[in-house]
Enzyme design. Structure first.
Site, mmCIF file in Angstrom:
data_model
loop_
_atom_site.group_PDB
_atom_site.id
_atom_site.type_symbol
_atom_site.label_atom_id
_atom_site.label_comp_id
_atom_site.label_asym_id
_atom_site.label_seq_id
_atom_site.Cartn_x
_atom_site.Cartn_y
_atom_site.Cartn_z
ATOM 1 N N TYR A 45 17.523 -31.333 40.629
ATOM 2 C CA TYR A 45 18.046 -30.483 40.188
ATOM 3 C C TYR A 45 18.440 -30.627 38.830
ATOM 4 O O TYR A 45 19.132 -32.350 38.505
ATOM 5 C CB TYR A 45 19.977 -30.832 40.496
ATOM 6 C CG TYR A 45 19.788 -30.096 42.171
ATOM 7 C CD1 TYR A 45 18.138 -29.249 43.320
ATOM 8 C CD2 TYR A 45 20.480 -30.214 43.454
ATOM 9 C CE1 TYR A 45 19.062 -28.821 44.394
ATOM 10 C CE2 TYR A 45 20.704 -29.833 44.474
ATOM 11 C CZ TYR A 45 19.907 -28.916 44.721
ATOM 12 O OH TYR A 45 20.067 -28.268 46.214
ATOM 13 N N SER A 46 18.411 -29.664 37.839
ATOM 14 C CA SER A 46 18.789 -30.043 36.241
ATOM 15 C C SER A 46 18.110 -31.492 35.744
ATOM 16 O O SER A 46 18.709 -32.017 35.161
ATOM 17 C CB SER A 46 20.222 -30.254 35.722
ATOM 18 O OG SER A 46 21.561 -29.038 36.624
#
Length: 344
Positions: free
Chosen positions: A62-63
Site C-alpha cells: 500500500y503506497s
C-alpha cells in the site's frame, strides 16, 4: 462493537476493521483511494477506538510501504490497544527474489513490515496472493517459524482459490505447522462468487473470512445511480484503479443499487450501511475491512453495526444481486442439491 471469533482459532476480532489503503496516497492507484497523512490517520484511529473498532489492516504494497509507516505513527504509544493485520507477497523491488512467498522474500517482507509499523509482532499476517512457484511446505515452514519466534501471532492468506487454500491447510496438517485461520477475500452484493466454493470451504475448514472491498470497489456508496453522472470523488474516476478492481456490469449494478435504495429507506439507514450489514449476516464472515477517506465516511460506515436487516430485506437484496452460476456449481445445485447444499 461486536467481537467475532476468527475461524477456528481463539482470536477475537471486531466485526469491522479499518483498512489503511487510504493512508499515504503514494501513487496514482492509491491516490484514487485517499491520501490521509499521519494527523488524519491518528484522528481516524481515535474514532475507531472510541467505537470499539480496534483492528487495522494494511499491506507492504500500500503506497510502497507508506500506509504501514503512517499506521505505525498513528498507533504509537497504544500498541497494546490495537490489533494489526498486514500482508506481503507482491513485488517489492526489481530483483528476482523481491516477490512471492519464498523463505527469502517472506523473511525480508515481515522484518520490513515490523520496522515500518514500529512493532515487534503482527497480530495477523496474510499472504497477499498465491505463489504457485514456491512449494507449500517452504511457505508454511517459514511462516510457522515466525509464529514460533513471536513475530506473527496468527496466519492468513488472501485471494486464494479453493484448491490453493485447501492444499495449504492439508500441508499444515501433514507437517504439524501453523495453519491459516483467515482468508481475506473479495465479497460484496455485486461480487457474490465467493459463495460458490470459498464460503463452503471456509465453513468446513473453520477459516474466518476477512472481507476486502465490501462496497464493491466503491460502487455501493449510494453515489452511483442510474441516469446520473459519476461522482467527482471516487476511485472509479481513475482508469487505473477502476481497471485493476473487480468488474461489474452497469445494468446489474443499477439493479442492485435500486434494491439497496428501497431497503435503505425501509430500514432508515444509508445504502453503504445496508450493504455492509447484509455482509455481516453471511456465513463465515468474521470482519469487514472498511475504508474511509475522511472522518465523515468513517462515521457513516461505523453505522453498519448494532442492528440487523430483516429476513424480508435480506431476501430482497439476495434476489436483486443473484447471478447465474458457472460450472460446476449450476450442475451441483441443479442435480444433487439434496446432498450438496449451498452455504447460503
Amino acid at each position: 462493537m461486536e467481537q467475532r471469533r476468527l475461524g477456528g482459532s481463539g482470536f477475537m476480532v471486531p466485526a469491522l476493521t479499518l483498512g489503511t489503503g487510504t493512508f499515504g496516497g503514494g501513487n496514482e492507484f492509491f491516490k484514487a483511494w485517499g491520501a490521509s497523512d499521519v494527523a488524519e490517520a491518528r484522528r481516524l484511529v481515535d474514532i475507531c477506538l472510541e467505537a470499539g473498532l480496534n483492528m487495522f489492516d494494511s499491506a507492504d504494497g500500500y503506497s510502497n510501504g507508506m500506509a504501514e509507516e503512517i499506521l505505525g505513527q498513528a498507533i504509537k504509544g497504544r500498541r497494546a490497544e490495537v490489533l494489526i493485520s498486514t500482508k506481503g507477497t507482491f513485488r517489492r523491488g526489481p530483483g528476482p527474489n523481491q516477490l512471492g512467498s519464498s523463505r527469502h522474500h517472506l523473511t525480508n517482507a515481515v522484518e520490513a513490515s515490523l520496522k515500518r509499523l514500529g512493532t515487534d509482532y503482527i497480530d495477523l499476517y496474510q499472504l497477499h496472493a498465491f505463489d504457485a512457484v514456491t512449494p507449500a511446505e517452504e511457505v508454511l515452514q517459514t511462516l510457522d517459524g515466525m509464529v514460533r519466534a513471536g513475530k506473527i501471532r496468527y496466519l492468513g492468506c488472501s485471494n486464494f482459490s479453493g484448491w490453493h487454500l485447501m492444499k495449504a491447510l492439508a500441508t499444515s496438517e501433514k507437517y504439524g505447522l501453523a495453519r491459516y485461520v483467515a482468508h481475506q477475500a473479495y465479497y460484496s452484493l455485486v461480487g457474490r462468487e465467493f459463495e460458490w466454493e470459498l464460503m463452503p470451504l471456509a465453513l468446513d475448514q473453520k477459516v474466518g473470512t476477512v472481507v476486502w472491498s465490501p462496497l464493491g470497489w466503491g460502487r455501493l456508496t449510494g453515489k452511483i445511480r442510474r441516469g446520473q453522472p459519476m461522482p467527482p470523488v471516487t476511485r472509479l474516476q481513475s482508469k487505473l484503479a477502476a481497471d485493476k478492481g473487480p468488474q461489474v456490469p452497469q445494468e446489474y449494478l443499477y439493479t442492485v443499487v435500486d434494491a439497496l435504495d428501497a431497503v435503505a429507506k425501509d430500514a432508515g439507514k444509508s445504502i453503504p450501511q445496508v450493504a455492509l450489514n447484509w455482509l455481516l449476516q453471511r456465513p463465515s464472515v468474521a470482519t469487514l475491512i472498511i475504508g474511509a477517506r475522511n472522518e465523515e465516511q468513517l462515521r457513516q460506515n461505523l453505522g453498519a453495526v448494532g442492528w440487523k436487516l430483516t429476513a424480508a430485506q435480506v431476501a430482497r437484496l439476495d434476489a436483486a444481486s443473484a447471478v447465474p452460476l458457472t460450472y460446476p456449481y449450476w450442475h451441483q445445485r441443479g442435480t444433487f442439491i439434496d446432498r450438496n447444499p449451498p452455504a447460503v
